[in-house]
Design a protein around this motif. Structure first.
Motif, PDB file in Angstrom:
ATOM      1  N   VAL A  46     -20.832  58.902  25.514  1.00  0.00           N
ATOM      2  CA  VAL A  46     -19.708  59.768  25.145  1.00  0.00           C
ATOM      3  C   VAL A  46     -18.385  59.100  25.502  1.00  0.00           C
ATOM      4  O   VAL A  46     -17.433  59.116  24.711  1.00  0.00           O
ATOM      5  CB  VAL A  46     -19.830  61.134  25.846  1.00  0.00           C
ATOM      6  CG1 VAL A  46     -18.598  61.981  25.568  1.00  0.00           C
ATOM      7  CG2 VAL A  46     -21.091  61.864  25.381  1.00  0.00           C
ATOM      8  N   THR A  47     -18.311  58.482  26.681  1.00  0.00           N
ATOM      9  CA  THR A  47     -17.092  57.791  27.092  1.00  0.00           C
ATOM     10  C   THR A  47     -16.775  56.639  26.159  1.00  0.00           C
ATOM     11  O   THR A  47     -15.615  56.428  25.786  1.00  0.00           O
ATOM     12  CB  THR A  47     -17.236  57.265  28.533  1.00  0.00           C
ATOM     13  OG1 THR A  47     -17.443  58.374  29.416  1.00  0.00           O
ATOM     14  CG2 THR A  47     -15.995  56.498  28.961  1.00  0.00           C
ATOM     15  N   MET A  48     -17.797  55.884  25.778  1.00  0.00           N
ATOM     16  CA  MET A  48     -17.604  54.759  24.877  1.00  0.00           C
ATOM     17  C   MET A  48     -16.976  55.223  23.561  1.00  0.00           C
ATOM     18  O   MET A  48     -15.974  54.664  23.098  1.00  0.00           O
ATOM     19  CB  MET A  48     -18.946  54.068  24.602  1.00  0.00           C
ATOM     20  CG  MET A  48     -18.885  52.981  23.538  1.00  0.00           C
ATOM     21  SD  MET A  48     -20.516  52.247  23.206  1.00  0.00           S
ATOM     22  CE  MET A  48     -21.363  53.658  22.457  1.00  0.00           C
ATOM     23  N   MET A  49     -17.550  56.259  22.968  1.00  0.00           N
ATOM     24  CA  MET A  49     -17.062  56.723  21.678  1.00  0.00           C
ATOM     25  C   MET A  49     -15.679  57.348  21.816  1.00  0.00           C
ATOM     26  O   MET A  49     -14.825  57.201  20.938  1.00  0.00           O
ATOM     27  CB  MET A  49     -18.055  57.714  21.080  1.00  0.00           C
ATOM     28  CG  MET A  49     -19.435  57.105  20.858  1.00  0.00           C
ATOM     29  SD  MET A  49     -20.623  58.263  20.143  1.00  0.00           S
ATOM     30  CE  MET A  49     -20.034  58.348  18.454  1.00  0.00           C
ATOM     31  N   ARG A  50     -15.449  58.045  22.917  1.00  0.00           N
ATOM     32  CA  ARG A  50     -14.134  58.636  23.160  1.00  0.00           C
ATOM     33  C   ARG A  50     -13.094  57.547  23.333  1.00  0.00           C
ATOM     34  O   ARG A  50     -11.949  57.687  22.874  1.00  0.00           O
ATOM     35  CB  ARG A  50     -14.199  59.532  24.400  1.00  0.00           C
ATOM     36  CG  ARG A  50     -12.902  60.264  24.720  1.00  0.00           C
ATOM     37  CD  ARG A  50     -13.085  61.231  25.874  1.00  0.00           C
ATOM     38  NE  ARG A  50     -11.865  61.990  26.146  1.00  0.00           N
ATOM     39  CZ  ARG A  50     -11.785  62.976  27.019  1.00  0.00           C
ATOM     40  NH1 ARG A  50     -12.841  63.332  27.716  1.00  0.00           N
ATOM     41  NH2 ARG A  50     -10.654  63.614  27.211  1.00  0.00           N
ATOM     42  N   TYR A  51     -13.473  56.460  23.977  1.00  0.00           N
ATOM     43  CA  TYR A  51     -12.517  55.393  24.243  1.00  0.00           C
ATOM     44  C   TYR A  51     -12.175  54.611  22.986  1.00  0.00           C
ATOM     45  O   TYR A  51     -11.103  54.011  22.894  1.00  0.00           O
ATOM     46  CB  TYR A  51     -13.052  54.434  25.322  1.00  0.00           C
ATOM     47  CG  TYR A  51     -11.961  53.977  26.263  1.00  0.00           C
ATOM     48  CD1 TYR A  51     -11.088  52.960  25.901  1.00  0.00           C
ATOM     49  CD2 TYR A  51     -11.778  54.572  27.499  1.00  0.00           C
ATOM     50  CE1 TYR A  51     -10.086  52.543  26.757  1.00  0.00           C
ATOM     51  CE2 TYR A  51     -10.781  54.165  28.361  1.00  0.00           C
ATOM     52  CZ  TYR A  51      -9.935  53.150  27.979  1.00  0.00           C
ATOM     53  OH  TYR A  51      -8.928  52.755  28.820  1.00  0.00           O
ATOM     54  N   TRP A  52     -13.085  54.581  22.002  1.00  0.00           N
ATOM     55  CA  TRP A  52     -12.764  53.910  20.749  1.00  0.00           C
ATOM     56  C   TRP A  52     -11.494  54.491  20.142  1.00  0.00           C
ATOM     57  O   TRP A  52     -10.643  53.766  19.637  1.00  0.00           O
ATOM     58  CB  TRP A  52     -13.932  54.043  19.769  1.00  0.00           C
ATOM     59  CG  TRP A  52     -15.127  53.221  20.134  1.00  0.00           C
ATOM     60  CD1 TRP A  52     -15.189  52.185  21.023  1.00  0.00           C
ATOM     61  CD2 TRP A  52     -16.456  53.373  19.619  1.00  0.00           C
ATOM     62  NE1 TRP A  52     -16.470  51.683  21.109  1.00  0.00           N
ATOM     63  CE2 TRP A  52     -17.259  52.392  20.249  1.00  0.00           C
ATOM     64  CE3 TRP A  52     -17.047  54.237  18.696  1.00  0.00           C
ATOM     65  CZ2 TRP A  52     -18.626  52.258  19.976  1.00  0.00           C
ATOM     66  CZ3 TRP A  52     -18.399  54.093  18.413  1.00  0.00           C
ATOM     67  CH2 TRP A  52     -19.177  53.117  19.052  1.00  0.00           C
TER      68      TRP A  52
END
Length: 307
Positions: A46-52
């Motif tokens: 979730v963090t990865m996709m949010r950070y994109w």
């Protein structure tokens, strides 16, 4: 200063405050969506996709100000890398805390970070802190202890993750102040975006699992609103000093309490609410003292996982 100029400045401050409150509202909704997602998917995914979404926003913003190569030119590259890495690790811990800690209590614990900034500024920036601010910091920590008292918020990994998150974020803020003495805001922004993008993807990819279309829609909503929220915060900071709008960030606490009750059916208990109010009061006192001392506040917009 002419009357028309003074009137325009007052109007700008008012607009900046309204934009700040609106941005906090957007970030609170993001936390609700993130909390929903981390019950099913890994916080790292979730963090990865949010950070994109944030990385895209950061790069677009920087490219409008200077060429990427120029923005990457830093006088303190090691500090910039450490700073960018600290932020993504902090967001990981915040996302893991979201799994088990109610939004109201989590937001209250997170708001300890201005007090921690005061402490970490002593060894890192060489600042001198008087007795008045030390007392305010101590009272703020007392408020945190009220929240996690025996019979209060259950002690567990989630609470520990929340404390670590606030600690890392406060160190990040202090280092941001440090690098602002050497690099431009564009350089700090591009390092934040690139380091977060690289680290979040390098770790998050190993926790990837297919998403239902409805959940993917929630992620896309988070990414879009993240860009919107950060854009509005940048706009707000262009209208008024950070020291003016910063106290209004405490609106995130009642907003988180309301959203927690509305979406998850969890009301913060009265004693924990008292602890949260103590933290907010102590933080406002510290901010007021820093404003009197005219300590520079970083002009970078608030970041994902931090309202």
């Amino acid at each position: 200063m002419t009357p028309s100029t003074a009137h325009a400045r007052v109007d700008n401050v008012g607009r900046a405050i309204m934009l700040t409150l609106f941005t906090i509202g957007v970030f609170g909704i993001q936390d609700v969506l993130s909390k929903t997602l981390v019950q099913t998917y890994s916080p790292f995914q979730v963090t990865m996709m949010r950070y994109w979404g944030f990385a895209l926003f950061a790069l677009v913003l920087v490219l409008r100000q200077a060429p990427l190569r120029q923005a990457l030119s830093s006088k303190v590259p090691v500090l910039q890398v450490v700073r960018g890495s600290l932020l993504i690790v902090e967001i990981w811990f915040f996302a893991m805390a979201l799994q088990s800690v109610p939004l109201g209590e989590l937001q209250a614990i997170s708001l300890v970070y201005p007090l921690l900034v005061t402490l970490f500024a002593i060894p890192i920036l060489g600042e001198k802190v008087g007795v008045f601010r030390f007392v305010a910091v101590g009272i703020g920590f007392l408020g945190a202890m009220v929240i996690v008292r025996p019979g209060g918020l259950p002690l567990g990994w989630g609470v520990l993750f929340a404390v670590i998150s606030s600690t890392l974020y406060s160190i990040y803020i202090v280092i941001t102040r440090k690098v602002s003495q050497f690099d431009s805001a564009a350089t700090s922004m591009v390092y934040t975006g690139l380091m977060g993008l690289l680290l979040s993807t390098a770790v998050g990819i190993f926790f990837w699992q297919p998403m239902a279309w409805s959940d993917f829609g929630l992620v896309v909503t988070i990414m879009v609103t993240s860009c919107l929220g950060h854009g509005l915060m940048v706009f707000a900071l262009s209208m008024a000093p950070a020291s003016t709008v910063q106290p209004f960030n405490y609106f995130s606490l009642p907003w988180a309490i309301f959203l927690s009750a509305l979406v998850f059916g969890h009301w913060i208990d009265p004693v924990s609410l008292v602890g949260a109010v103590i933290i907010v009061a102590a933080g406002l006192v510290v901010m007021a003292r820093e404003r009197i001392r005219r300590v520079p506040v970083p002009q970078e917009p608030s970041l994902p996982g931090r309202d």
